[in-house]
Design an enzyme around this catalytic site. Structure first.
Site, PDB file in Angstrom:
ATOM      1  N   HIS A 169       0.815  -1.214   0.000  1.00  0.00           N
ATOM      2  CA  HIS A 169       0.000   0.000   0.000  1.00  0.00           C
ATOM      3  C   HIS A 169       0.842   1.255   0.000  1.00  0.00           C
ATOM      4  O   HIS A 169       0.540   2.238  -0.668  1.00  0.00           O
ATOM      5  CB  HIS A 169      -0.907   0.039   1.226  1.00  0.00           C
ATOM      6  CG  HIS A 169      -2.293  -0.323   0.859  1.00  0.00           C
ATOM      7  ND1 HIS A 169      -3.002   0.439  -0.033  1.00  0.00           N
ATOM      8  CD2 HIS A 169      -3.066  -1.347   1.209  1.00  0.00           C
ATOM      9  CE1 HIS A 169      -4.172  -0.125  -0.201  1.00  0.00           C
ATOM     10  NE2 HIS A 169      -4.232  -1.214   0.541  1.00  0.00           N
TER      11      HIS A 169
ATOM     12  N   CYS B 118       5.703  -0.940 -21.092  1.00  0.00           N
ATOM     13  CA  CYS B 118       4.646  -0.652 -20.129  1.00  0.00           C
ATOM     14  C   CYS B 118       5.032  -1.056 -18.705  1.00  0.00           C
ATOM     15  O   CYS B 118       4.215  -1.008 -17.810  1.00  0.00           O
ATOM     16  CB  CYS B 118       3.334  -1.309 -20.534  1.00  0.00           C
ATOM     17  SG  CYS B 118       3.411  -3.097 -20.523  1.00  0.00           S
TER      18      CYS B 118
HETATM   19  C1  PEP Z   1       5.319  -5.920 -16.235  1.00  0.00           C
HETATM   20  O1  PEP Z   1       5.513  -7.083 -15.885  1.00  0.00           O
HETATM   21  O2  PEP Z   1       6.237  -5.112 -16.474  1.00  0.00           O
HETATM   22  C2  PEP Z   1       3.948  -5.420 -16.388  1.00  0.00           C
HETATM   23  C3  PEP Z   1       3.722  -4.245 -16.928  1.00  0.00           C
HETATM   24  O3  PEP Z   1       2.938  -6.185 -15.904  1.00  0.00           O
HETATM   25  P1  PEP Z   1       2.610  -6.339 -14.323  1.00  0.00           P
HETATM   26  O4  PEP Z   1       3.462  -5.364 -13.588  1.00  0.00           O
HETATM   27  O5  PEP Z   1       1.163  -6.092 -14.196  1.00  0.00           O
HETATM   28  O6  PEP Z   1       2.994  -7.768 -14.097  1.00  0.00           O
END
Ligand code: PEP
Ligand code: MG
Length: 547
Positions: free
Chosen positions: A183, A481
């Site tokens: 959190h 991402c």
């Molecule tokens: C990642 O693994 O970089 C990603 C964007 O997905 P998550 O953080 O949701 O696993």
């Protein structure tokens, strides 16, 4: 003294330490003196009081804090816990002791489940402390009051603390416990407060010591020199200037466009992301909508959610990820088997493929949302290993009517086979969080190996380059991402390695926008080359800085 932990965000702060008071002492396990009925009535009253207080605080705080505090109020009133407390009182415990034991047992259960559930254990501990404080008639432990701005040092912060932080006063957070998805980390990120979590010796920092808390390097330095303080103040000013700069589309100094997109977990976050200049969505984490669901969501439920999201982005790109269940984000309707190593288990696309109807329903709901809105919907699968899995997902998506279908690059094998993958996929989006975890073989949830979870590692950068080169050769988009895109210096390097878009938590957009605008493509490529040639993550950072 220099301490290390996991930095959250890119910010830095300097100021005096204020320590969060220690938790209340454990209630004694002596036999109760009052009769069971009176103890039970007192506990019931205390629970009601605490739940009402949390709800009222949530109402006052609004926004994300409201959801967090309402969830804590619900925990306080949980009927299973209430039954457990009652039976412990009936067995002779005092009310305080019964609350302590019942909540601790539930906490142990959550901790044993690992991942997201384990991190909710802290929230439960906080609720227990509040109930015990109410029973004792003492103030609940919480954030210290101060007239001066300060750096808050704590074991960990409960939602009730983080949700109500006075942002005028709290310059940064330093916690001994907690991981990058606790959190503390989530709220620090959304409120743009620098935070360093998992700092093993944090509690050795004495009240009043001046420290520099640097989230970019994950370090906490006591008694800094005047030069260091001056440097920190300059960085703080630069960040303020970036935040105040006009919101423009992402571009390098030479005009090369680098669209800046948002990572979202709910349609409710869309408006704020747009305000911060998100040009679309680069990662919508659909599993966040269904974390508490016991059964798979229906096509109708999902169509409603995805349509609500897409409606915010007419004419803009929105990349939605198919349910990424498993490891840190278990969904009971998708992963019910006990696994020794869940991060290496039946997760992501592997779990969806094993329960294909759930995947078909999700893709159908996405097709419905695509038809109902003017957004440019792209859909991708998580945890894809190779071209065969890519082919499976892309052909299923197209069969169900989706226009643009791609895959995430999170497993190193996918990067190694990038040319094969891009022959089929419409695009690739690199999830640097998992790609780093799997490349360095270090569980991203585990504090003891957190230092390996560094996307600056040249091994990770080389995989990104393989993907970037394959994307350029195929003329297809290669986005980023993972959290790496939110690090302004690394974002520049990623563009130099061939990333065509960057997607991040909206709070990071301004810093990244400013850094891109100050760098040409030629400079970005030179920085990328320097980082690729380094032997460690920290050398890669230095090499990129100096290039
Ligand atoms: C990642 O693994 O970089 C990603 C964007 O997905 P998550 O953080 O949701 O696993
Ligand atoms: Mg991932």
């Amino acid at each position: 003294m220099e301490l290390h932990g996991v930095g959250v965000g890119r910010g830095v702060a300097v100021g005096p330490v204020r320590r969060m008071p220690d938790p209340l002492p454990e209630p004694s396990d002596a036999e109760r003196e009052q009769d069971a009925g009176a103890e039970l009535a007192a506990v019931t009253y205390a629970i009601e009081q605490v739940a009402a207080e949390l709800t009222a605080k949530g109402e006052r705080a609004g926004g994300e804090a409201k959801d967090v505090l309402e969830a804590a109020a619900m925990m306080a009133k949980d009927p299973t816990l209430a039954d457990d407390v009652r039976s412990r009182i009936e067995q002779g415990r005092t009310g305080e002791r019964a609350v302590f034991e019942a909540f601790a047992a539930f906490q142990d259960m959550l901790t044993a489940m690992g991942g997201y559930m384990a991190e909710r254990a802290t929230d439960l501990g906080d609720v227990a402390q509040r109930i015990i404080a109410a029973l004792r008639g003492v103030p609940a432990p919480g954030v210290p009051e101060s007239d001066e701005p300060f750096i808050l040092v704590a074991r960990d912060l409960a939602p009730a603390d983080t949700a109500l932080l006075d942002l005028e006063k709290v310059l940064a957070l330093v916690t001994r416990d907690g991981g990058p998805t606790s959190h503390t980390a989530i709220l620090a990120r959304s409120k743009s407060i620098p935070a360093i979590v998992g700092v093993t010796d944090a509690l050795n920092l004495a009240d009043g010591t001046v420290v520099v808390a640097d989230a970019a390097t994950g370090s906490v330095v006591s008694d800094p020199s005047q030069e260091v303080v001056a440097e920190v103040r300059q960085r703080i000013e630069q960040r303020k200037a970036a935040a105040a700069a006009p919101v423009t589309d992402g571009a390098l100094a030479d005009g090369t466009e680098v669209p800046l997109l948002a990572n979202l977990g709910s349609p409710k976050e869309a408006a704020a992301a747009l305000e911060l200049g998100a040009e679309g969505v680069g990662l919508f984490r659909t599993e966040f909508l269904f974390l508490d669901a016991q059964t798979a969501p229906t096509v109708e439920q999902q169509t409603e959610q995805y349509t609500a999201l897409l409606q915010h982005f007419p004419g803009k790109k929105v990349v939605v990820r198919a349910l990424d269940a498993g490891a840190d984000k278990p969904l009971s309707f998708l992963n019910d088997a006990e696994e020794e190593n869940p991060a290496l288990g039946l997760r992501g696309l592997r779990a969806l493929r094993a329960t294909e109807q759930i995947l078909r329903d999700q893709l159908t709901a996405l097709k419905n949302a695509q038809d109902a809105t003017d957004a440019d919907l792209w859909v991708m699968a998580p945890m894809v290993a190779d071209a065969e899995e890519t082919e499976y997902f892309v052909s299923l998506g197209k069969e169900l009517g989706l226009t643009t279908v791609g895959v995430m690059a999170e497993v190193p094998s996918l990067a190694v086979l990038a040319d094969q993958v891009l022959a089929t996929a419409d695009f690739v989006s690199i999830g640097t969080n998992d790609l780093t975890q799997y490349t360095l073989a270090a569980d991203r949830m585990l504090g003891s190996v957190a230092s390996y979870q560094d996307p600056w590692h040249p091994a990770v950068l080389r995989l990104v380059k393989m993907l970037g080169d394959a994307g350029a050769a195929a003329g297809k988009a290669v986005g980023i991402c993972g959290e790496a895109a939110a690090d302004p210096q690394l974002a520049v390097v990623l563009v130099g390695l061939g990333a065509t878009t960057l997607s991040m938590t909206p709070a990071a957009l301004a810093d990244v926008r400013a850094e891109l605008a100050a760098t040409t493509l030629e400079q970005a490529r030179a920085k990328a080359d320097a980082a690729l040639a380094a032997t460690t993550a920290s050398e890669a950072r230095k090499a990129a800085h100096g290039a």
